[in-house]
Design an enzyme around this catalytic site. Sequence first.
Site, PDB file in Angstrom:
ATOM      1  N   GLU A  63     -31.726  -0.062  37.405  1.00  0.00           N
ATOM      2  CA  GLU A  63     -31.479  -1.392  37.154  1.00  0.00           C
ATOM      3  C   GLU A  63     -31.885  -2.435  38.118  1.00  0.00           C
ATOM      4  O   GLU A  63     -31.752  -2.064  39.346  1.00  0.00           O
ATOM      5  CB  GLU A  63     -29.807  -1.720  37.238  1.00  0.00           C
ATOM      6  CG  GLU A  63     -29.442  -3.231  36.698  1.00  0.00           C
ATOM      7  CD  GLU A  63     -28.084  -3.231  36.225  1.00  0.00           C
ATOM      8  OE1 GLU A  63     -27.684  -4.427  36.487  1.00  0.00           O
ATOM      9  OE2 GLU A  63     -27.503  -2.271  35.664  1.00  0.00           O
ATOM     10  N   ASP A  89     -33.162 -14.697  36.179  1.00  0.00           N
ATOM     11  CA  ASP A  89     -33.423 -16.288  36.389  1.00  0.00           C
ATOM     12  C   ASP A  89     -34.188 -16.846  35.516  1.00  0.00           C
ATOM     13  O   ASP A  89     -35.398 -16.251  35.460  1.00  0.00           O
ATOM     14  CB  ASP A  89     -33.661 -16.734  37.936  1.00  0.00           C
ATOM     15  CG  ASP A  89     -33.628 -18.026  38.103  1.00  0.00           C
ATOM     16  OD1 ASP A  89     -33.818 -18.830  37.150  1.00  0.00           O
ATOM     17  OD2 ASP A  89     -33.233 -18.418  39.307  1.00  0.00           O
ATOM     18  N   PHE A 111     -20.013 -13.040  34.452  1.00  0.00           N
ATOM     19  CA  PHE A 111     -20.822 -14.072  34.072  1.00  0.00           C
ATOM     20  C   PHE A 111     -21.038 -14.372  32.616  1.00  0.00           C
ATOM     21  O   PHE A 111     -20.900 -15.450  31.885  1.00  0.00           O
ATOM     22  CB  PHE A 111     -22.321 -13.939  34.727  1.00  0.00           C
ATOM     23  CG  PHE A 111     -23.376 -14.721  34.187  1.00  0.00           C
ATOM     24  CD1 PHE A 111     -23.367 -16.072  35.082  1.00  0.00           C
ATOM     25  CD2 PHE A 111     -24.287 -14.508  33.024  1.00  0.00           C
ATOM     26  CE1 PHE A 111     -24.398 -16.859  34.389  1.00  0.00           C
ATOM     27  CE2 PHE A 111     -25.235 -15.434  32.839  1.00  0.00           C
ATOM     28  CZ  PHE A 111     -25.330 -16.650  33.422  1.00  0.00           C
ATOM     29  N   ASP A 166     -29.021 -15.174  28.669  1.00  0.00           N
ATOM     30  CA  ASP A 166     -28.230 -16.175  28.045  1.00  0.00           C
ATOM     31  C   ASP A 166     -28.915 -17.520  27.771  1.00  0.00           C
ATOM     32  O   ASP A 166     -28.333 -18.509  27.458  1.00  0.00           O
ATOM     33  CB  ASP A 166     -26.926 -16.308  28.729  1.00  0.00           C
ATOM     34  CG  ASP A 166     -27.243 -17.184  30.073  1.00  0.00           C
ATOM     35  OD1 ASP A 166     -28.463 -17.002  30.645  1.00  0.00           O
ATOM     36  OD2 ASP A 166     -26.441 -17.898  30.703  1.00  0.00           O
ATOM     37  N   GLU A 184     -31.290  -4.738  44.575  1.00  0.00           N
ATOM     38  CA  GLU A 184     -30.685  -5.922  44.603  1.00  0.00           C
ATOM     39  C   GLU A 184     -31.274  -6.453  46.023  1.00  0.00           C
ATOM     40  O   GLU A 184     -31.099  -5.710  46.989  1.00  0.00           O
ATOM     41  CB  GLU A 184     -29.357  -5.766  44.591  1.00  0.00           C
ATOM     42  CG  GLU A 184     -28.626  -7.262  44.826  1.00  0.00           C
ATOM     43  CD  GLU A 184     -29.051  -8.438  44.062  1.00  0.00           C
ATOM     44  OE1 GLU A 184     -29.451  -9.354  44.488  1.00  0.00           O
ATOM     45  OE2 GLU A 184     -28.882  -8.120  42.871  1.00  0.00           O
ATOM     46  N   THR A 237     -20.332  -8.631  31.450  1.00  0.00           N
ATOM     47  CA  THR A 237     -20.065  -9.199  32.962  1.00  0.00           C
ATOM     48  C   THR A 237     -19.021 -10.464  33.078  1.00  0.00           C
ATOM     49  O   THR A 237     -19.126 -11.027  32.017  1.00  0.00           O
ATOM     50  CB  THR A 237     -21.571  -9.465  33.524  1.00  0.00           C
ATOM     51  OG1 THR A 237     -21.967 -10.650  33.033  1.00  0.00           O
ATOM     52  CG2 THR A 237     -22.584  -8.389  33.354  1.00  0.00           C
TER      53      THR A 237
END
Length: 239
Positions: free
Chosen positions: A69, A144, A219, A180, A94, A217
Amino acid sequence: MKNDVISPEFDENGRPLRRIRSFVRRQGRLTKGQEHALENYWPVMGVEFSEDMLDFPALFGREAPVTLEIGFGMGASLVAMAKDRPEQDFLGIEVHSPGVGACLASAHEEGLNNLRVMCHDAVEVLHKMIPDNSLRMVQLFFPDPWHKARHNKRRIVQVPFAELVKSKLQLGGVFHMATDWEPYAEHMLEVMSSIDGYKNLSESNDYVPRPASRPVTKFEQRGHRLGHGVWDLMFERVK
């Protein structure tokens, strides 16, 4: 947290250029819990960047399918997936240390031994550390979107990056993306559909319903409440 762990500019050989990155290192303040996790659990679950290829059976202590991931944020969904699928192994990347600390703390609390994490640029990790034909799945959730047209080149899903991911997937392995932002979903679909060797797993040849394997999530829940859509794309490596 937005996923922004890639420097998507490449040279003619597919190697990452260092001039433009799609992320900014916003380390932020570590909570005491995150700091404790980094100090105490990183030695067990953390993987330092090197220029040596990883040996996944040695890293996890067994032979098992590996999911990578890219940009796991605070790690909640990654930890949930690792908990739900103990027969699989997971490597998360990350660049923001608070997120790494939060993920380590959650993984320790759940007693997971099938999760490892890295804190480094994902393109370099893919090039230097991930063996070809080694991954069952690559996940890229809510990168992003770089809304402004002049920033579109910073979007991480570009042809060279998608080709790089394909080389790391096993035959039958899957690249799973979610966003999204509909224009970015359309961009992802255009990029992925242009590459030989990928098969779109959508019956309508565009987007797939959110698979049960991908947790919703916080978010995403917030977006649903505001009426925002989410688009999932899944492409299988077929050659």
